[in-house]
Design a protein around this motif. Structure first.
Motif, PDB file in Angstrom:
ATOM      1  N   PRO A   1      44.426  15.255  52.482  1.00 52.10           N
ATOM      2  CA  PRO A   1      43.282  15.413  51.586  1.00 52.10           C
ATOM      3  C   PRO A   1      42.342  14.381  51.800  1.00 52.10           C
ATOM      4  CG  PRO A   1      45.188  14.036  50.638  1.00 52.10           C
ATOM      5  CD  PRO A   1      45.738  14.689  51.904  1.00 52.10           C
ATOM      6  N   GLU A   2      42.455  13.460  52.665  1.00 54.17           N
ATOM      7  CA  GLU A   2      41.367  12.494  52.764  1.00 54.17           C
ATOM      8  C   GLU A   2      40.346  12.880  53.853  1.00 54.17           C
ATOM      9  OE1 GLU A   2      44.447  12.106  55.946  1.00 54.17           O
ATOM     10  OE2 GLU A   2      44.435  12.025  53.893  1.00 54.17           O
ATOM     11  N   ALA A   3      40.724  14.122  54.586  1.00 54.98           N
ATOM     12  CA  ALA A   3      39.921  14.821  55.563  1.00 54.98           C
ATOM     13  C   ALA A   3      38.910  15.905  54.896  1.00 54.98           C
ATOM     14  CB  ALA A   3      40.638  15.753  56.625  1.00 54.98           C
ATOM     15  N   LYS A   4      39.157  16.139  53.525  1.00 58.92           N
ATOM     16  CA  LYS A   4      38.449  17.001  52.711  1.00 58.92           C
ATOM     17  C   LYS A   4      37.858  18.319  53.119  1.00 58.92           C
ATOM     18  CE  LYS A   4      36.786  12.827  50.248  1.00 58.92           C
ATOM     19  NZ  LYS A   4      35.568  12.137  49.828  1.00 58.92           N
ATOM     20  N   PHE A   5      38.826  18.723  53.825  1.00 56.59           N
ATOM     21  CA  PHE A   5      38.557  20.438  54.249  1.00 56.59           C
ATOM     22  C   PHE A   5      37.876  21.207  53.160  1.00 56.59           C
ATOM     23  CE2 PHE A   5      41.348  19.024  57.901  1.00 56.59           C
ATOM     24  CZ  PHE A   5      40.435  19.686  58.947  1.00 56.59           C
TER      25      PHE A   5
ATOM     26  N   ALA B   1      32.999  28.976  58.661  1.00 60.56           N
ATOM     27  CA  ALA B   1      34.180  28.440  59.388  1.00 60.56           C
ATOM     28  C   ALA B   1      35.349  28.489  58.362  1.00 60.56           C
ATOM     29  CB  ALA B   1      33.676  26.869  59.405  1.00 60.56           C
ATOM     30  N   ASP B   2      36.600  28.900  59.119  1.00 61.92           N
ATOM     31  CA  ASP B   2      37.806  29.124  58.246  1.00 61.92           C
ATOM     32  C   ASP B   2      37.690  27.932  57.539  1.00 61.92           C
ATOM     33  OD1 ASP B   2      38.041  31.682  59.080  1.00 61.92           O
ATOM     34  OD2 ASP B   2      39.487  31.140  60.691  1.00 61.92           O
ATOM     35  N   PHE B   3      38.084  26.532  58.154  1.00 60.80           N
ATOM     36  CA  PHE B   3      38.166  25.150  57.432  1.00 60.80           C
ATOM     37  C   PHE B   3      37.291  24.336  58.040  1.00 60.80           C
ATOM     38  CE2 PHE B   3      42.251  27.777  57.445  1.00 60.80           C
ATOM     39  CZ  PHE B   3      42.380  27.749  55.901  1.00 60.80           C
ATOM     40  N   CYS B   4      36.746  23.505  57.506  1.00 65.58           N
ATOM     41  CA  CYS B   4      35.748  22.548  57.911  1.00 65.58           C
ATOM     42  C   CYS B   4      35.667  21.304  57.034  1.00 65.58           C
ATOM     43  CB  CYS B   4      34.087  23.189  57.782  1.00 65.58           C
ATOM     44  SG  CYS B   4      33.120  22.028  58.461  1.00 65.58           S
ATOM     45  N   SER B   5      36.008  20.259  57.960  1.00 69.59           N
ATOM     46  CA  SER B   5      35.911  18.915  57.410  1.00 69.59           C
ATOM     47  C   SER B   5      34.498  18.345  58.040  1.00 69.59           C
ATOM     48  CB  SER B   5      37.007  18.042  58.090  1.00 69.59           C
ATOM     49  OG  SER B   5      36.860  16.516  57.553  1.00 69.59           O
ATOM     50  N   HIS B   6      33.573  18.127  56.992  1.00 71.96           N
ATOM     51  CA  HIS B   6      32.153  17.774  57.354  1.00 71.96           C
ATOM     52  C   HIS B   6      32.329  16.289  58.040  1.00 71.96           C
ATOM     53  CE1 HIS B   6      30.074  21.204  56.269  1.00 71.96           C
ATOM     54  NE2 HIS B   6      30.451  21.152  55.193  1.00 71.96           N
TER      55      HIS B   6
END
Length: 122
Positions: free
Chosen positions: A39-43, A54-59
């Motif tokens: 959860p800390e990656a905030k995808f 993008a399918d999944f992105c962690s800005h």
């Protein structure tokens, strides 16, 4: 003050929502695991970046995770151009097949977690 979404074309927002709603089982499964385990990656999912989603992105981590279906085997040049664009935007792109997500979710999650710490980000 308008948020980021206010700067997107209406068609882009509609497409993002449709892609999220119509996600296949591998994408839904990975989304669940990412939310629970990292959860800390905030995808975020189906994030518009230029002409792509993008399918999944962690800005924060500048990391994009793509889940490739069978059709990607016939779209190698298109995927290379997409990856090049996203890399030029400052993102690292990692890809997994539907089969990897469905059959080896723990290994996929470990690879994503490793990619997150490689750059010293969340």
């Amino acid at each position: 003050m308008r948020g980021r979404r206010g700067n997107l074309a209406a068609e882009t927002v509609v497409r993002s929502r449709r892609l999220r709603r119509e996600a296949g089982e591998p994408e839904r499964r990975l989304w669940h695991v990412l939310r629970q385990s990292l959860p800390e990656a905030k995808f975020r999912r189906q994030v518009p970046l230029g002409p792509y989603h993008a399918d999944f992105c962690s800005h924060g981590a500048r990391l994009i995770v793509e889940v490739d279906g069978d059709d990607h085997a016939t779209r190698i040049a298109t995927d290379e151009a997409r990856t090049r664009f996203l890399t030029d935007e400052g993102y690292r792109v990692i890809r997994f097949t539907n089969a990897e997500v469905m059959q080896m979710i723990d290994a996929v999650l470990a690879s994503i977690a490793h990619a997150l710490v490689e750059d010293g980000r969340p």
